[in-house]
Design a protein around this motif. Structure first.
Motif, PDB file in Angstrom:
ATOM      1  N   ILE A 295       0.431  -1.152  -0.350  1.00  0.00           N
ATOM      2  CA  ILE A 295       0.327   0.465  -0.036  1.00  0.00           C
ATOM      3  C   ILE A 295       1.100   0.991  -0.118  1.00  0.00           C
ATOM      4  O   ILE A 295       0.791   2.106  -0.345  1.00  0.00           O
ATOM      5  N   PHE A 296       2.053   1.263   0.791  1.00  0.00           N
ATOM      6  CA  PHE A 296       2.997   2.449   0.910  1.00  0.00           C
ATOM      7  C   PHE A 296       3.562   2.745  -0.494  1.00  0.00           C
ATOM      8  O   PHE A 296       3.742   4.030  -0.731  1.00  0.00           O
ATOM      9  N   LYS A 297       3.908   1.657  -0.699  1.00  0.00           N
ATOM     10  CA  LYS A 297       4.808   2.101  -1.665  1.00  0.00           C
ATOM     11  C   LYS A 297       4.268   1.733  -3.281  1.00  0.00           C
ATOM     12  O   LYS A 297       4.879   3.126  -4.124  1.00  0.00           O
ATOM     13  N   SER A 298       3.030   2.265  -3.038  1.00  0.00           N
ATOM     14  CA  SER A 298       1.992   2.282  -3.966  1.00  0.00           C
ATOM     15  C   SER A 298       1.433   3.744  -4.072  1.00  0.00           C
ATOM     16  O   SER A 298       0.823   4.160  -5.058  1.00  0.00           O
ATOM     17  N   THR A 299       1.151   4.717  -3.486  1.00  0.00           N
ATOM     18  CA  THR A 299       0.314   5.819  -2.195  1.00  0.00           C
ATOM     19  C   THR A 299       1.264   6.282  -2.876  1.00  0.00           C
ATOM     20  O   THR A 299       2.351   6.642  -1.871  1.00  0.00           O
ATOM     21  N   GLN A 300       0.883   7.915  -3.703  1.00  0.00           N
ATOM     22  CA  GLN A 300       1.619   8.956  -3.687  1.00  0.00           C
ATOM     23  C   GLN A 300       0.926   9.902  -1.813  1.00  0.00           C
ATOM     24  O   GLN A 300       1.628  10.800  -1.444  1.00  0.00           O
ATOM     25  N   TYR A 301       0.149   9.440  -1.841  1.00  0.00           N
ATOM     26  CA  TYR A 301      -0.982  10.222  -1.194  1.00  0.00           C
ATOM     27  C   TYR A 301      -1.662   9.529  -0.250  1.00  0.00           C
ATOM     28  O   TYR A 301      -2.298   8.978  -0.937  1.00  0.00           O
ATOM     29  N   LEU A 302      -1.596   9.318   1.278  1.00  0.00           N
ATOM     30  CA  LEU A 302      -2.784   9.255   1.708  1.00  0.00           C
ATOM     31  C   LEU A 302      -3.552   9.246   3.331  1.00  0.00           C
ATOM     32  O   LEU A 302      -2.267  10.002   4.495  1.00  0.00           O
TER      33      LEU A 302
ATOM     34  N   VAL B  53     -10.273   5.858   4.765  1.00  0.00           N
ATOM     35  CA  VAL B  53      -8.799   6.054   3.716  1.00  0.00           C
ATOM     36  C   VAL B  53      -9.273   6.558   2.620  1.00  0.00           C
ATOM     37  O   VAL B  53     -10.045   6.583   2.020  1.00  0.00           O
ATOM     38  N   MET B  54      -8.472   7.227   2.512  1.00  0.00           N
ATOM     39  CA  MET B  54      -8.751   8.580   1.233  1.00  0.00           C
ATOM     40  C   MET B  54      -7.259   8.351   0.489  1.00  0.00           C
ATOM     41  O   MET B  54      -6.331   8.630   1.397  1.00  0.00           O
ATOM     42  N   GLN B  55      -6.640   7.774  -0.382  1.00  0.00           N
ATOM     43  CA  GLN B  55      -5.720   6.581  -0.925  1.00  0.00           C
ATOM     44  C   GLN B  55      -5.704   7.687  -2.682  1.00  0.00           C
ATOM     45  O   GLN B  55      -6.576   8.019  -3.723  1.00  0.00           O
ATOM     46  N   VAL B  56      -4.557   8.002  -2.884  1.00  0.00           N
ATOM     47  CA  VAL B  56      -4.349   8.607  -4.460  1.00  0.00           C
ATOM     48  C   VAL B  56      -2.740   7.274  -4.726  1.00  0.00           C
ATOM     49  O   VAL B  56      -1.919   7.599  -4.138  1.00  0.00           O
TER      50      VAL B  56
ATOM     51  N   ARG C 285      -2.331   8.740  -9.787  1.00  0.00           N
ATOM     52  CA  ARG C 285      -3.424   9.385  -9.900  1.00  0.00           C
ATOM     53  C   ARG C 285      -4.845   9.362 -10.260  1.00  0.00           C
ATOM     54  O   ARG C 285      -5.787   9.916 -10.061  1.00  0.00           O
ATOM     55  N   ARG C 286      -5.088   8.029  -8.909  1.00  0.00           N
ATOM     56  CA  ARG C 286      -6.338   7.847  -9.394  1.00  0.00           C
ATOM     57  C   ARG C 286      -6.489   8.267  -7.479  1.00  0.00           C
ATOM     58  O   ARG C 286      -5.259   7.323  -6.496  1.00  0.00           O
ATOM     59  N   ARG C 287      -7.670   8.386  -7.053  1.00  0.00           N
ATOM     60  CA  ARG C 287      -8.265   9.137  -5.957  1.00  0.00           C
ATOM     61  C   ARG C 287      -9.704   7.971  -6.039  1.00  0.00           C
ATOM     62  O   ARG C 287     -10.245   7.548  -6.590  1.00  0.00           O
ATOM     63  N   MET C 288      -8.734   7.448  -4.557  1.00  0.00           N
ATOM     64  CA  MET C 288     -10.103   5.876  -4.427  1.00  0.00           C
ATOM     65  C   MET C 288     -10.057   6.626  -2.256  1.00  0.00           C
ATOM     66  O   MET C 288      -9.256   6.770  -1.864  1.00  0.00           O
ATOM     67  N   LYS C 289     -10.904   6.157  -2.098  1.00  0.00           N
ATOM     68  CA  LYS C 289     -12.137   6.074  -0.551  1.00  0.00           C
ATOM     69  C   LYS C 289     -12.361   4.631  -0.162  1.00  0.00           C
ATOM     70  O   LYS C 289     -13.087   4.062  -1.379  1.00  0.00           O
ATOM     71  N   ALA C 290     -12.423   4.935   0.873  1.00  0.00           N
ATOM     72  CA  ALA C 290     -13.156   3.421   1.418  1.00  0.00           C
ATOM     73  C   ALA C 290     -13.159   3.712   3.115  1.00  0.00           C
ATOM     74  O   ALA C 290     -12.407   4.624   3.477  1.00  0.00           O
TER      75      ALA C 290
END
Length: 75
Positions: free
Chosen positions: A6-13, A37-40, A43-48
């Motif tokens: 998760i942390f390796k592929s995430t630009q923003y968490l 959780v909001m993750q970028v 260049r995709r923004r995902m919420k969970a």
């Protein structure tokens, strides 16, 4: 998926929490909470949302997280 992946592929968490209950019994404690959780990533923004339990132990007057479990909330 592991935290490392998760942390390796995430630009923003960003993780916002809402505590539901806590309990302290001697050197053990738990917290039950809702996590938003909001993750970028790529260049995709995902919420969970998830329901989580964190268990802590106290050693040498410091609290350490010894277990985390989260289950997704599907709305």
């Amino acid at each position: 998926m592991s935290w490392e992946q998760i942390f390796k592929s995430t630009q923003y968490l960003e993780i916002n929490t809402n505590i539901i209950s806590t309990e302290v019994n001697g050197d053990l404690a738990y917290v039950v909470l809702l996590e938003e959780v909001m993750q970028v990533s790529a260049r995709r923004r995902m919420k969970a949302e998830s329901m989580a339990t964190n268990i802590f132990t106290r050693m040498a007057n410091k609290w350490y997280l010894i277990h985390h479990h989260g289950s997704p909330i599907i709305s």
